[in-house]
Design an enzyme around this catalytic site. Structure first.
Site, PDB file in Angstrom:
ATOM      1  CD  GLU A 259      -1.070  -0.670   3.521  1.00 37.20           C
ATOM      2  OE1 GLU A 259      -2.345  -1.483   3.387  1.00 37.20           O
ATOM      3  OE2 GLU A 259      -0.794  -0.236   4.785  1.00 37.20           O
ATOM      4  N   PRO A 260       1.504   1.343  -1.283  1.00 38.25           N
ATOM      5  CG  PRO A 260       2.572   1.271  -3.152  1.00 38.25           C
ATOM      6  CD  PRO A 260       1.705   0.673  -2.233  1.00 38.25           C
ATOM      7  N   GLY A 261       2.083   5.065  -0.819  1.00 35.81           N
ATOM      8  CA  GLY A 261       1.578   6.283  -1.074  1.00 35.81           C
ATOM      9  C   GLY A 261       2.730   7.103  -1.930  1.00 35.81           C
ATOM     10  NE  ARG A 298       5.960  15.390   3.244  1.00 39.03           N
ATOM     11  CZ  ARG A 298       7.368  14.812   3.182  1.00 39.03           C
ATOM     12  NH1 ARG A 298       8.233  15.779   2.428  1.00 39.03           N
ATOM     13  NH2 ARG A 298       7.819  13.904   3.793  1.00 39.03           N
ATOM     14  CE1 TYR A 302       5.117  14.574   9.941  1.00 37.90           C
ATOM     15  CE2 TYR A 302       4.802  15.100   7.636  1.00 37.90           C
ATOM     16  CZ  TYR A 302       4.348  14.320   8.773  1.00 37.90           C
ATOM     17  OH  TYR A 302       3.016  14.079   8.574  1.00 37.90           O
ATOM     18  CB  CYS A 328       0.933  36.404  10.429  1.00 39.74           C
ATOM     19  SG  CYS A 328       0.743  37.530   9.308  1.00 39.74           S
TER      20      CYS A 328
END
Ligand SMILES: *Cc1c(COP(=O)(O)O)cnc(C)c1O
Length: 411
Positions: A259-261, A298, A302, A328
């Site tokens: 199940e790769p994204g 991202r 992360y 802001c």
């Protein structure tokens, strides 16, 4: 896709805009499928949460993919895209029994990762087969160094609790049709993946009615030069061989599922933004663009690296820039990057903007979410309109503060 094609799209559809290259998605899909060509039954289930536009789902469907979903809404989106229920697996975490029952009613494959829910579901619906998500407690610790950890992860049912699963199955007479793991993005190298797979095979042996084993995902794609990339071809060779041997001892040709994204859509994506201003401070040259973590979170969430290219001035001399947004709050996309000279109104392109980019976008600062374009068959197709003011107002209800207040009578 070529830079001048991207530039044209920015001119036609405005900025900021996400652009996805259908060819790249197809290439990645075929790469994964051919790496596992020696397995009789292979199923690739695209992880919808990476990029959930309905045209992307339909593209993947046309390639032969199924889908992996993590919410009842993603299940409904998949059905709306034309997937049949048996092409959809529902792999939620921490959802209510009620939501799982809704998914089961729609006929999709159910994946359960919690003993309490498994027992309740099995008691109420013993005739509905379910897959179980196992936590193999494996993670990569540095270079090819296998460590057993993640004991506190909220995902999956611990392998140490298999006896408890078996007891629930025996007591409820439910059927377990699949064994699943998804170790997240921890697994970098193939040896660790194979090690975790052995744990899955060991678990699978104990269930007699399996149709499939799902090895999840976590495949790495390169974000910049020199990045580690999962060697899919080598993994395909080694895991296929091992899987086929397992099927022989199990006595049945099971389906090998993934199940790769990220692997399927990350590299297909380009995020195009326009430079509002170039600002020189005592120590830094900032390029301020018409976006922020409301569109691409991202880097801030992360610490992810996205390559940033000035497609308006590819021949310009390189200088150092810190690329920031217009929100802001501190929203730095890239610190001290070497980029071809930036002028105001230039278009900057963010690479690897296919997975977990638009799907994590918000309306923070009451900004509109960007448009999305699919480059397919040498043509740009608008697959999501840029939002407008109506979208900001939708669902908001105004209270009438001019109405007379009720007077409360004191006793
Ligand atoms: C997010 C997710 C995936 C996809 O992970 P990638 O790193 O994008 O390949 C697969 N399976 C499950 C259960 C997920 O939650």
């Amino acid at each position: 896709m070529l830079d001048n094609q991207l530039l044209k799209i920015a001119q036609e559809f405005g900025s900021p805009v996400y652009v996805y290259d259908a060819d790249k998605i197809e290439k990645q899909y075929n790469r994964l499928a051919s790496a596992f060509k020696d397995v009789k039954k292979l199923k690739i289930n695209y992880a919808v949460k990476a990029l959930s536009n309905i045209s992307i789902l339909k593209l993947l469907k046309s390639l032969g993919s199924g889908i992996d979903t993590v919410s009842i809404q993603e299940v409904k989106l998949g059905l709306a895209a034309g997937f049949s229920p048996d092409q959809i697996i529902y792999t939620p975490n921490g959802v209510s029994l009620n939501e799982i029952e809704q998914a089961a009613k729609l006929g999709v494959k159910i994946n359960i990762d919690n003993l309490s829910i498994l027992e309740q579901f099995g008691t109420k619906h013993p005739k509905t087969p379910v897959c179980i998500r196992i936590n193999p407690h494996v993670m990569a610790g540095g270079n090819a160094n296998i460590s057993v950890g993640h004991i506190d992860s909220k995902f999956g049912i611990s392998i140490h609790q298999i006896p408890h699963i078996l007891r629930i199955v025996e007591n409820t007479k439910m059927t377990i049709n699949g064994i699943h793991m998804h170790t997240g993005s921890d697994i970098l190298d193939i040896e660790v993946f194979l090690y975790a797979s052995e744990i899955l095979f060991d678990t699978a042996k104990q269930f007699r009615n399996l149709d499939f084993i799902d090895f999840g995902s976590g495949f790495k794609v390169p974000y910049k030069q020199g990045d580690i990339e999962t060697n899919i071809e080598e993994l395909g060779k080694k895991l296929s061989e091992r899987f086929n041997a397992f099927c022989k001892t199990y006595g049945k040709d099971l389906t090998l599922a993934f199940e790769p994204g990220k692997f399927l859509v990350s590299e297909s994506g380009n995020f195009l933004t326009q430079v509002n201003a170039v600002k020189q401070t005592t120590s830094t040259v900032f390029a301020q663009i018409d976006s922020g973590f409301n569109h691409l979170i991202r880097p801030m969430l992360y610490g992810s690296h996205h390559e940033i290219i000035n497609i308006s001035n590819p021949e310009g001399r390189e200088r150092f820039y810190t690329v920031v947004g217009y929100i802001c709050e501190t929203d730095t996309f890239g610190n001290n990057r070497r980029i071809n000279e930036i002028n105001e109104t230039d278009i900057l392109c963010f690479k690897n903007a296919g997975a977990y980019c638009f799907s994590m976008a918000s309306n923070y600062n009451s900004r509109y979410r960007p448009a999305e374009v699919l480059w397919y068959n040498n043509k740009a197709h608008l697959i999501r309109k840029r939002e407008a003011f109506d979208d900001i107002m939708r669902n908001q209800i105004e209270v009438d503060f001019n109405a007379k207040k009720d007077t409360i009578l004191a006793k």
